[in-house]
Design a protein around this motif. Structure first.
Motif, PDB file in Angstrom:
ATOM      1  N   GLY A 108       0.819  -1.190   0.000  1.00 25.32           N
ATOM      2  CA  GLY A 108       0.000   0.000   0.000  1.00 25.32           C
ATOM      3  C   GLY A 108       0.860   1.251   0.000  1.00 25.32           C
ATOM      4  N   PRO A 109       0.202   2.412  -0.050  1.00 23.82           N
ATOM      5  CA  PRO A 109       0.956   3.673  -0.069  1.00 23.82           C
ATOM      6  C   PRO A 109       1.846   3.791   1.157  1.00 23.82           C
ATOM      7  N   PRO A 110       3.050   4.320   1.006  1.00 27.93           N
ATOM      8  CA  PRO A 110       3.970   4.397   2.143  1.00 27.93           C
ATOM      9  C   PRO A 110       3.532   5.456   3.155  1.00 27.93           C
ATOM     10  N   ARG A 111       3.960   5.266   4.361  1.00 26.02           N
ATOM     11  CA  ARG A 111       3.689   6.217   5.436  1.00 26.02           C
ATOM     12  C   ARG A 111       4.456   7.508   5.191  1.00 26.02           C
ATOM     13  N   GLY A 112       3.847   8.627   5.540  1.00 18.66           N
ATOM     14  CA  GLY A 112       4.507   9.909   5.390  1.00 18.66           C
ATOM     15  C   GLY A 112       5.640  10.068   6.381  1.00 18.66           C
ATOM     16  N   PRO A 113       6.573  10.964   6.102  1.00 19.35           N
ATOM     17  CA  PRO A 113       7.719  11.153   7.005  1.00 19.35           C
ATOM     18  C   PRO A 113       7.306  11.858   8.291  1.00 19.35           C
ATOM     19  N   ASP A 114       8.095  11.630   9.332  1.00 23.20           N
ATOM     20  CA  ASP A 114       7.919  12.366  10.585  1.00 23.20           C
ATOM     21  C   ASP A 114       8.428  13.793  10.400  1.00 23.20           C
ATOM     22  N   LEU A 115       7.863  14.714  11.171  1.00 26.31           N
ATOM     23  CA  LEU A 115       8.281  16.109  11.127  1.00 26.31           C
ATOM     24  C   LEU A 115       8.706  16.556  12.520  1.00 26.31           C
ATOM     25  N   VAL A 165       2.727  -5.756  -8.432  1.00 23.88           N
ATOM     26  CA  VAL A 165       3.415  -6.345  -7.282  1.00 23.88           C
ATOM     27  C   VAL A 165       4.130  -5.277  -6.463  1.00 23.88           C
ATOM     28  N   GLY A 166       4.649  -4.262  -7.116  1.00 25.21           N
ATOM     29  CA  GLY A 166       5.355  -3.199  -6.416  1.00 25.21           C
ATOM     30  C   GLY A 166       6.851  -3.402  -6.341  1.00 25.21           C
ATOM     31  N   GLU A 167       7.340  -4.532  -6.833  1.00 26.73           N
ATOM     32  CA  GLU A 167       8.770  -4.781  -6.800  1.00 26.73           C
ATOM     33  C   GLU A 167       9.175  -5.645  -7.981  1.00 26.73           C
ATOM     34  N   LEU A 168      10.441  -5.569  -8.295  1.00 30.20           N
ATOM     35  CA  LEU A 168      10.993  -6.395  -9.371  1.00 30.20           C
ATOM     36  C   LEU A 168      11.959  -7.393  -8.769  1.00 30.20           C
ATOM     37  N   CYS A 188       6.483   2.623 -10.546  1.00 30.51           N
ATOM     38  CA  CYS A 188       5.407   2.973  -9.603  1.00 30.51           C
ATOM     39  C   CYS A 188       5.928   3.270  -8.207  1.00 30.51           C
ATOM     40  N   ALA A 189       7.256   3.261  -8.039  1.00 31.95           N
ATOM     41  CA  ALA A 189       7.885   3.525  -6.736  1.00 31.95           C
ATOM     42  C   ALA A 189       7.418   2.549  -5.667  1.00 31.95           C
ATOM     43  N   GLY A 190       7.138   1.322  -6.077  1.00 32.16           N
ATOM     44  CA  GLY A 190       6.770   0.291  -5.118  1.00 32.16           C
ATOM     45  C   GLY A 190       5.307   0.282  -4.735  1.00 32.16           C
ATOM     46  N   LEU A 191       4.488   1.144  -5.335  1.00 31.99           N
ATOM     47  CA  LEU A 191       3.069   1.212  -4.979  1.00 31.99           C
ATOM     48  C   LEU A 191       2.211   0.199  -5.736  1.00 31.99           C
ATOM     49  N   GLY A 192       2.712  -0.291  -6.847  1.00 38.63           N
ATOM     50  CA  GLY A 192       1.943  -1.258  -7.625  1.00 38.63           C
ATOM     51  C   GLY A 192       0.914  -0.620  -8.537  1.00 38.63           C
ATOM     52  N   ARG A 193       0.789   0.698  -8.508  1.00 43.35           N
ATOM     53  CA  ARG A 193      -0.186   1.411  -9.327  1.00 43.35           C
ATOM     54  C   ARG A 193       0.506   2.590 -10.005  1.00 43.35           C
ATOM     55  N   GLU A 194       0.145   2.844 -11.265  1.00 43.42           N
ATOM     56  CA  GLU A 194       0.687   4.002 -11.962  1.00 43.42           C
ATOM     57  C   GLU A 194      -0.455   4.885 -12.452  1.00 43.42           C
ATOM     58  N   GLY A 237       1.345  10.660   3.753  1.00 40.93           N
ATOM     59  CA  GLY A 237       2.074   9.861   2.774  1.00 40.93           C
ATOM     60  C   GLY A 237       1.557  10.099   1.364  1.00 40.93           C
ATOM     61  N   PRO A 238       2.360   9.803   0.342  1.00 39.98           N
ATOM     62  CA  PRO A 238       1.911   9.984  -1.041  1.00 39.98           C
ATOM     63  C   PRO A 238       0.773   9.050  -1.396  1.00 39.98           C
ATOM     64  N   ARG A 239      -0.131   9.549  -2.234  1.00 42.18           N
ATOM     65  CA  ARG A 239      -1.259   8.771  -2.773  1.00 42.18           C
ATOM     66  C   ARG A 239      -2.086   8.102  -1.675  1.00 42.18           C
ATOM     67  N   GLY A 240      -2.424   8.895  -0.651  1.00 43.70           N
ATOM     68  CA  GLY A 240      -3.301   8.384   0.396  1.00 43.70           C
ATOM     69  C   GLY A 240      -2.606   7.616   1.486  1.00 43.70           C
ATOM     70  N   GLY A 241      -1.272   7.649   1.527  1.00 45.34           N
ATOM     71  CA  GLY A 241      -0.548   6.943   2.585  1.00 45.34           C
ATOM     72  C   GLY A 241      -0.796   7.580   3.942  1.00 45.34           C
ATOM     73  N   PRO A 242      -0.684   6.807   5.025  1.00 44.07           N
ATOM     74  CA  PRO A 242      -0.935   7.350   6.365  1.00 44.07           C
ATOM     75  C   PRO A 242       0.101   8.393   6.745  1.00 44.07           C
ATOM     76  N   PRO A 243      -0.268   9.319   7.626  1.00 42.75           N
ATOM     77  CA  PRO A 243       0.678  10.374   8.015  1.00 42.75           C
ATOM     78  C   PRO A 243       1.713   9.873   8.995  1.00 42.75           C
ATOM     79  N   GLY A 244       2.843  10.554   9.031  1.00 41.70           N
ATOM     80  CA  GLY A 244       3.857  10.285  10.047  1.00 41.70           C
ATOM     81  C   GLY A 244       3.501  11.002  11.336  1.00 41.70           C
ATOM     82  N   ASP A 245       4.462  11.142  12.211  1.00 39.80           N
ATOM     83  CA  ASP A 245       4.247  11.785  13.502  1.00 39.80           C
ATOM     84  C   ASP A 245       4.949  13.143  13.525  1.00 39.80           C
ATOM     85  N   LEU A 246       4.507  13.971  14.465  1.00 39.88           N
ATOM     86  CA  LEU A 246       5.136  15.274  14.671  1.00 39.88           C
ATOM     87  C   LEU A 246       5.835  15.264  16.020  1.00 39.88           C
TER      88      LEU A 246
END
Length: 376
Positions: A108-115, A165-168, A188-194, A237-246
């Motif tokens: 799934g979409p990756p988690r956003g970075p912490d700030l 699949v998101g990976e090669l 697709c940067a590992g997301l499996g969707r373009e 996170g990109p494309r609906g990914g969960p947010p990181g922490d502050l």
């Protein structure tokens, strides 16, 4: 949806070891490699994997026990296709490659970075606690595409390079046999969707940077350099990914009269020599208000007065009433020697010294007297 405990065949009171044992037993029976061409076994194996992923994680299990299927995230069918983590579980229990050489599904979409940000507090706010707003600029979900990254009327499609699949994976021969390596799909940067038609607002990211303000409750007793963690208040996170922490780093200002040693407040109490010799009652302004003090006669420099419970609250300790345990306020006495005496005051001091039999320097004869003495 099937009850997860029923899928594993364990009661709701089952412990971690019992859940793990049940999963291993059923996984060996239902593994797709042992049941080729059996869609029913494959479906049961998917259900088994999701059940174990949920019930073996304390937080996921708590949410499931409390909210049921809706607590598993997004209200989606957890037994649907594309569930992440299947390969990890197979590797953990059987040492295999996650399904007989088949690629692992995208997580799934990756988690956003912490700030990070810095919050300035004055000394009293750190002692008693406070509420402050912090403002940051952070990526948030794009309202135009609702986080998908795709233009209106379109949807992300399965990646044409990795097949979703998101990976090669690459297989090469070595002296030890076949070696399989994998890397995120570059398309697709590992997301499996373009995305064929990116959203004009976010250009396919599914997020845009906007200013955000959060209210931060600073607990009583924090110290300079402490860090508060605001879960889910970081970058989306990109494309609906969960947010990181502050992470909010606290910077505490100095106080003109108090310093801090752990849970104790320290202050210096200056006392005239006459008051120290004869004793005195005085008022002292603490962070909580005015306190009455009594210094006995003969008080010396270095004496400490301790005001119980007038120090700093301890963040992780509470008393029987549910209130934070507070340290003490320690007053360190300094007896001030008088300077700039008048002639009368000096005369009285010399009389006192003579009466007590204490040796003191001779009276100052002035500049002319010192010059005459130098030529004798």
């Amino acid at each position: 949806m099937a009850e997860l405990y029923d899928v594993l065949g364990v009661p709701r009171s089952a412990g971690d070891d019992e859940i793990k044992k049940a999963y291993r037993k059923l996984a060996r029976e239902l593994h797709p490699d042992l049941n080729p061409g059996d869609p029913a076994a494959e479906e049961r194996f998917k259900q088994l994997t999701v059940a174990y992923e949920t019930l073996s994680d304390p937080e996921k299990r708590r949410r499931y026990d409390t909210f049921g299927e809706s607590g598993m995230g997004g209200g989606q069918d957890p037994f649907g296709g594309g569930g992440g983590g299947l390969g990890d579980l197979i590797d953990a229990f059987f040492g295999g490659s996650g399904g007989g050489g088949r690629g692992r599904g995208p997580g799934g979409p990756p988690r956003g970075p912490d700030l990070e940000t810095v919050l300035d507090l004055d000394f009293a706010e750190a002692v008693f606690g406070a509420t402050h707003d912090v403002s940051i600029k952070a990526p948030v979900t794009c309202e135009t595409c609702t986080g998908t990254g795709a233009a209106a009327g379109t949807q992300p499609a399965t990646c044409s390079m990795c097949g979703g699949v998101g990976e090669l994976r690459r297989v090469r021969q070595s002296i030890l046999g076949q070696m399989v390596t994998s890397s995120p799909c570059p398309r697709c940067a590992g997301l499996g969707r373009e995305i064929a038609s990116p959203c004009e607002t976010c250009r396919g990211e599914g997020r845009v940077t906007r200013p955000r303000t959060y209210s931060v409750d600073v607990p009583a007793g924090v110290d300079h350099g402490a860090t508060l963690r605001l879960e889910g208040r970081g970058a989306t996170g990109p494309r609906g990914g969960p947010p990181g922490d502050l992470f909010v780093h606290l910077r505490v200002g100095r106080h003109p009269r108090f310093t801090r040693e752990g849970a104790e407040l320290i202050s210096v109490l200056h006392v005239p020599s006459t008051a120290a010799a004869l004793g005195v009652d005085l008022e002292f302004e603490t962070l909580d208000g005015t306190e009455d003090l009594h210094l006995p006669a003969g008080t010396q420099t270095g004496r400490e007065l301790r005001l119980r419970g007038r120090g700093v609250p301890e963040v992780r300790r509470i008393d029987r009433r549910g209130e934070p345990v507070r340290g003490d306020l320690v007053l360190r006495v300094v007896v001030d020697t008088p300077t700039g005496l008048t002639a009368r005051q000096e005369e009285l001091m010399r009389q006192l010294a003579a009466e007590r039999g204490e040796a003191v320097a001779a009276p100052d004869a002035g500049l002319l007297g010192r010059i005459r003495s130098a030529f004798k």
